[in-house]
Design a protein around this motif. Structure first.
Motif, short mmCIF file in Angstrom:
data_model
loop_
_atom_site.label_atom_id
_atom_site.label_comp_id
_atom_site.label_asym_id
_atom_site.label_seq_id
_atom_site.Cartn_x
_atom_site.Cartn_y
_atom_site.Cartn_z
N ILE A 98 56.35 46.27 61.02
CA ILE A 98 56.26 47.73 61.01
C ILE A 98 56.62 48.29 62.39
CG2 ILE A 98 54.62 49.66 60.94
CD1 ILE A 98 53.23 48.19 58.62
N LYS A 99 56.05 47.68 63.42
CA LYS A 99 56.32 48.13 64.80
C LYS A 99 57.79 47.94 65.15
CE LYS A 99 54.50 47.62 69.50
NZ LYS A 99 53.51 46.90 70.35
N LEU A 100 58.37 46.82 64.71
CA LEU A 100 59.78 46.54 64.99
C LEU A 100 60.69 47.52 64.25
CD1 LEU A 100 61.94 44.68 66.24
CD2 LEU A 100 61.77 43.26 64.18
N LEU A 101 60.40 47.76 62.96
CA LEU A 101 61.25 48.64 62.16
C LEU A 101 61.16 50.09 62.64
CD1 LEU A 101 60.67 47.24 58.55
CD2 LEU A 101 62.69 46.97 59.99
N ALA A 102 60.03 50.48 63.21
CA ALA A 102 59.90 51.83 63.74
C ALA A 102 60.92 52.08 64.85
CB ALA A 102 58.48 52.07 64.26
N LYS A 103 61.35 51.00 65.51
CA LYS A 103 62.35 51.12 66.58
C LYS A 103 63.77 50.90 66.06
CE LYS A 103 59.17 49.67 70.24
NZ LYS A 103 58.89 48.68 71.32
N THR A 104 63.93 49.96 65.12
CA THR A 104 65.28 49.62 64.66
C THR A 104 65.74 50.47 63.48
OG1 THR A 104 64.37 47.86 63.26
CG2 THR A 104 65.08 47.25 65.48
N ILE A 105 64.80 50.92 62.64
CA ILE A 105 65.12 51.79 61.51
C ILE A 105 64.15 52.97 61.53
CG2 ILE A 105 65.62 51.92 59.03
CD1 ILE A 105 65.65 48.93 58.90
N PRO A 106 64.24 53.83 62.54
CA PRO A 106 63.27 54.93 62.66
C PRO A 106 63.38 55.91 61.50
CG PRO A 106 65.10 55.24 64.18
CD PRO A 106 65.26 53.87 63.61
N ALA A 107 62.24 56.46 61.12
CA ALA A 107 62.19 57.44 60.04
C ALA A 107 61.95 58.83 60.61
CB ALA A 107 61.08 57.08 59.06
N THR A 108 62.22 59.83 59.78
CA THR A 108 62.04 61.23 60.16
C THR A 108 61.23 61.94 59.08
OG1 THR A 108 64.17 61.26 61.32
CG2 THR A 108 63.22 63.39 60.73
N TYR A 109 60.28 62.74 59.51
CA TYR A 109 59.51 63.58 58.58
C TYR A 109 60.15 64.96 58.57
CZ TYR A 109 55.25 65.51 56.35
OH TYR A 109 54.34 66.10 55.49
N VAL A 110 60.89 65.25 57.50
CA VAL A 110 61.54 66.55 57.34
C VAL A 110 60.52 67.47 56.67
CG1 VAL A 110 63.48 67.82 56.38
CG2 VAL A 110 63.80 65.45 57.14
N ILE A 111 60.02 68.45 57.41
CA ILE A 111 58.89 69.26 56.96
C ILE A 111 59.39 70.58 56.40
CG2 ILE A 111 56.72 70.33 57.67
CD1 ILE A 111 56.78 68.28 60.07
N PHE A 112 59.00 70.89 55.16
CA PHE A 112 59.47 72.13 54.56
C PHE A 112 58.37 73.13 54.24
CE2 PHE A 112 60.00 68.66 51.37
CZ PHE A 112 58.91 68.92 50.56
N ASP A 113 57.11 72.77 54.51
CA ASP A 113 56.05 73.75 54.25
C ASP A 113 54.82 73.42 55.07
OD1 ASP A 113 54.76 75.97 53.06
OD2 ASP A 113 55.67 75.52 51.12
N ILE A 114 54.01 74.44 55.31
CA ILE A 114 52.72 74.28 55.97
C ILE A 114 51.66 74.91 55.07
CG2 ILE A 114 53.15 76.37 57.36
CD1 ILE A 114 51.37 74.99 59.55
N ILE A 115 50.64 74.14 54.76
CA ILE A 115 49.62 74.55 53.79
C ILE A 115 48.38 75.11 54.50
CG2 ILE A 115 48.19 73.73 51.87
CD1 ILE A 115 50.31 71.44 51.57
N GLN A 116 48.12 74.57 55.68
CA GLN A 116 46.96 75.04 56.44
C GLN A 116 47.23 74.89 57.93
OE1 GLN A 116 43.12 73.98 54.83
NE2 GLN A 116 42.20 73.80 56.86
N LEU A 117 46.75 75.84 58.72
CA LEU A 117 46.85 75.77 60.17
C LEU A 117 45.48 76.12 60.74
CD1 LEU A 117 48.50 75.37 62.75
CD2 LEU A 117 49.11 77.80 62.63
N GLY A 118 44.86 75.15 61.41
CA GLY A 118 43.49 75.34 61.86
C GLY A 118 42.60 75.59 60.66
N ASP A 119 41.82 76.67 60.70
CA ASP A 119 40.95 77.03 59.57
C ASP A 119 41.63 78.00 58.61
OD1 ASP A 119 38.85 75.46 60.55
OD2 ASP A 119 38.13 77.09 61.84
#
Length: 264
Positions: A98-119
């Motif tokens: 997992i640690k190795l693949l995070a460097k050799t095949i990095p992933a991206t979190y493409v964020i399209f919405d926010i459901i909550q911010l703080g409270d």
């Protein structure tokens, strides 16, 4: 309490109008991310926690204030989402790998919405109000977390039909309907084609399920099912043309559907 993602309704034609925005449909894994006091939990649609499998993403999310986000984890190669590479990442259990693949095949979190911010519960804000909040939170993002780009018309995305999975259209005034497929968000997919060799079949009440040499299962109904069954019985195999979305690591087709028999 875990929040279910808002679901997409599949359509055969894109809705048009000033009350819609259009986003690229990525080919990865839908994820809800929870950030609280620097701790991160990332859930799949099935409710599995995968934060530890994407440490490069979790580390970046941990820098954000408390929030709940909705997006897609993808592996990008030349601006294309590589589903097989994503599968390799999400299926990995070995901590060293997992640690190795995070460097050799990095992933991206493409964020399209926010459901909550703080409270502040944002579910009943309009989509565009949530987008504005998300843009202020993330800015342009970085390699590992970034807000999705959206468009006022689908024209640009339609021009990329050969290189992307499809288009998502969302009503600008839509609230976040957790776990529902209301039709306020819809998906329009671009279809790929392939020719496979069916070598076996199983009968169903309405036809058959044809099985190819790699174990792909293609549902066929009506008279076409009878024709394919007859060809397999008489010749031991028959080539058929299918539509599909993407290939998996093992060479299987995702969402295969029968198109026609191939007559030589």
């Amino acid at each position: 309490m875990r929040i279910e993602p808002m679901l997409l309704k599949r359509v055969n034609a894109l809705p048009q109008g000033n009350n819609f925005i259009y986003e690229r449909k990525w080919d990865g894994g839908r994820m809800i991310a929870y950030v609280k006091q620097g701790r991160v939990k990332i859930f799949t649609r099935q409710g599995n926690i995968v934060s530890h499998k994407f440490p490069e993403i979790a580390d970046e999310l941990a820098k954000l204030p408390d929030c709940i986000l909705d997006g897609e984890i993808v592996v990008l190669k030349d601006d294309k989402s590589d589903f097989r590479a994503y599968q390799r990442r999400v299926m990995m259990e070995n901590p060293f790998q997992i640690k190795l693949l995070a460097k050799t095949i990095p992933a991206t979190y493409v964020i399209f919405d926010i459901i909550q911010l703080g409270d502040m519960d944002l579910k009943y804000y309009t989509l565009m109000e949530r987008k504005e909040t998300l843009d202020k939170l993330l800015g342009n993002g970085n390699t590992f977390i970034k807000p999705i780009i959206y468009y006022e018309t689908p024209d640009f995305l339609l021009q990329k039909a050969n290189s992307i999975e499809g288009i998502v259209a969302k009503r600008k005034d839509s609230v976040y309907e957790s776990g529902k497929r209301s039709g306020a968000w819809v998906k329009y997919r671009f279809i790929k084609e392939a020719i496979v060799e069916a070598i076996d079949f199983e009968e169903t009440p309405s036809g058959i399920v044809a099985i190819d040499e790699k174990g792909n299962r293609i549902t066929i109904n009506g008279k076409q099912a009878e024709d394919v069954k007859k060809a397999i019985i008489e010749n031991g195999k028959i080539q058929i043309e299918i539509n599909y979305m993407e290939k998996t690591i093992g060479g299987r087709y995702r969402f295969p559907s029968f198109k026609r028999m191939v007559i030589k």
